[in-house]
Structure formats: C-alpha cells, structure tokens
Design a protein around this motif. Structure first.
Motif, short mmCIF file in Angstrom:
data_model
loop_
_atom_site.label_atom_id
_atom_site.label_comp_id
_atom_site.label_asym_id
_atom_site.label_seq_id
_atom_site.Cartn_x
_atom_site.Cartn_y
_atom_site.Cartn_z
N LEU A 160 14.55 -12.16 -0.32
CA LEU A 160 13.52 -13.09 -0.77
C LEU A 160 12.49 -13.36 0.31
CD1 LEU A 160 15.63 -15.64 -2.85
CD2 LEU A 160 14.04 -13.90 -3.70
N ILE A 161 12.95 -13.52 1.54
CA ILE A 161 12.02 -13.74 2.65
C ILE A 161 11.14 -12.51 2.84
CG2 ILE A 161 11.87 -14.04 5.16
CD1 ILE A 161 14.40 -15.82 4.92
N LEU A 162 11.72 -11.33 2.77
CA LEU A 162 10.96 -10.09 2.89
C LEU A 162 9.93 -9.97 1.77
CD1 LEU A 162 10.62 -7.39 4.40
CD2 LEU A 162 12.23 -6.43 2.77
N LEU A 163 10.31 -10.33 0.55
CA LEU A 163 9.38 -10.29 -0.58
C LEU A 163 8.21 -11.25 -0.37
CD1 LEU A 163 8.75 -9.30 -3.47
CD2 LEU A 163 10.07 -11.26 -4.29
N VAL A 164 8.47 -12.45 0.12
CA VAL A 164 7.40 -13.42 0.38
C VAL A 164 6.46 -12.90 1.45
CG1 VAL A 164 6.94 -15.72 1.31
CG2 VAL A 164 8.71 -15.42 -0.42
N VAL A 165 6.99 -12.30 2.50
CA VAL A 165 6.16 -11.76 3.57
C VAL A 165 5.28 -10.63 3.05
CG1 VAL A 165 6.22 -10.49 5.77
CG2 VAL A 165 7.70 -12.48 5.43
N VAL A 166 5.85 -9.74 2.24
CA VAL A 166 5.08 -8.62 1.68
C VAL A 166 3.96 -9.14 0.78
CG1 VAL A 166 5.22 -6.66 0.10
CG2 VAL A 166 6.91 -6.92 1.90
N VAL A 167 4.24 -10.13 -0.05
CA VAL A 167 3.21 -10.70 -0.94
C VAL A 167 2.11 -11.36 -0.13
CG1 VAL A 167 2.78 -12.47 -2.69
CG2 VAL A 167 4.72 -10.92 -2.94
N VAL A 168 2.47 -12.07 0.93
CA VAL A 168 1.47 -12.74 1.75
C VAL A 168 0.60 -11.71 2.48
CG1 VAL A 168 1.17 -14.18 3.82
CG2 VAL A 168 2.74 -14.89 2.02
N VAL A 169 1.21 -10.67 3.00
CA VAL A 169 0.47 -9.67 3.77
C VAL A 169 -0.44 -8.84 2.88
CG1 VAL A 169 0.70 -7.59 5.18
CG2 VAL A 169 2.12 -9.59 5.67
N PHE A 170 0.10 -8.33 1.77
CA PHE A 170 -0.66 -7.40 0.94
C PHE A 170 -1.40 -8.06 -0.21
CE2 PHE A 170 2.62 -4.61 2.79
CZ PHE A 170 1.79 -3.70 3.39
N GLY A 171 -0.94 -9.17 -0.69
CA GLY A 171 -1.57 -9.83 -1.83
C GLY A 171 -1.08 -9.22 -3.14
N THR A 172 -1.18 -10.01 -4.20
CA THR A 172 -0.64 -9.55 -5.49
C THR A 172 -1.49 -8.45 -6.12
OG1 THR A 172 -1.82 -11.34 -6.60
CG2 THR A 172 0.47 -11.75 -5.98
N SER A 173 -2.79 -8.45 -5.90
CA SER A 173 -3.63 -7.43 -6.53
C SER A 173 -3.35 -6.05 -5.96
CB SER A 173 -5.11 -7.78 -6.38
OG SER A 173 -5.48 -7.77 -5.02
N LYS A 174 -3.16 -5.95 -4.64
CA LYS A 174 -2.85 -4.65 -4.05
C LYS A 174 -1.48 -4.17 -4.50
CE LYS A 174 -5.71 -4.89 0.07
NZ LYS A 174 -5.72 -4.84 1.54
N LEU A 175 -0.52 -5.09 -4.61
CA LEU A 175 0.81 -4.70 -5.08
C LEU A 175 0.76 -4.26 -6.54
CD1 LEU A 175 3.03 -7.45 -3.44
CD2 LEU A 175 2.80 -5.06 -2.77
N ARG A 176 -0.05 -4.92 -7.36
CA ARG A 176 -0.19 -4.55 -8.77
C ARG A 176 -0.81 -3.15 -8.88
NH1 ARG A 176 -3.72 -8.31 -10.74
NH2 ARG A 176 -2.10 -9.85 -10.43
N ASN A 177 -1.84 -2.88 -8.07
CA ASN A 177 -2.47 -1.55 -8.09
C ASN A 177 -1.50 -0.47 -7.62
OD1 ASN A 177 -4.87 -2.60 -9.04
ND2 ASN A 177 -5.76 -2.80 -7.00
N ALA A 178 -0.71 -0.79 -6.61
CA ALA A 178 0.28 0.18 -6.12
C ALA A 178 1.32 0.46 -7.21
CB ALA A 178 0.96 -0.35 -4.87
N GLY A 179 1.71 -0.55 -7.95
CA GLY A 179 2.65 -0.35 -9.05
C GLY A 179 2.07 0.51 -10.15
N LYS A 180 0.79 0.30 -10.48
CA LYS A 180 0.13 1.13 -11.49
C LYS A 180 0.04 2.58 -11.04
CE LYS A 180 -2.76 -2.42 -13.60
NZ LYS A 180 -4.15 -2.88 -13.83
#
Length: 79
Positions: free
Chosen positions: A10-30
């Motif tokens: 969970l801590i790792l997930l929070v750090v990744v979301v803070v660093v990359f942001g949700t839009s970049k993660l969403r684009n990477a998932g697409k």
C-alpha cells in the motif's frame, strides 16, 4: 527478508501514484492493454493461417504441405 506485507504494498502504491499521477498510470494501463490485445490477435491470426495448411500426398507418396485455396485446380483425371 521474506515477502512484503500488505502495508508495504500500500505504501509503494501511494508513492507510485504521487510520483507518476493517475493520468500517466491510466495511459500506461491503456498502452499495456492495447499491446496485449495486439499480441492475442497476432497469435489468433497465426493459428488461423496454420489451420489452413494441410498435408497433401503427391503421386510418389511424399507428404508436403499446401495451402488451401478457393480456386479449383483442373486435374488430368477430370475431363
């Protein structure tokens, strides 16, 4: 030094979301989903192409592969 607990993940997930942001993660998932879909279609096309091939025996009894075609081949025996 065993596996990580749920709190570590969970801590790792929070750090990744803070660093990359949700839009970049969403684009990477697409992008990843599109790549997987393209790979599945390529494998399906390869299997379809492979299924079209058949083993044909010639007059000497030798086996070889030949693709099926929709055109008729005129044979010496068909008159």
């Amino acid at each position: 030094m065993g596996s990580f607990s749920i709190t570590h993940w969970l801590i790792l997930l929070v750090v990744v979301v803070v660093v990359f942001g949700t839009s970049k993660l969403r684009n990477a998932g697409k992008d990843l989903g599109g790549a997987v879909k393209g790979f599945k279609e390529a494998v399906k096309d390869e299997n379809t192409e492979h299924a079209k091939k058949q083993v044909v025996l010639d007059h000497d009894g030798n086996a070889h592969t030949e693709e099926r075609t929709t055109t008729k081949v005129n044979d010496k025996h068909n008159v």
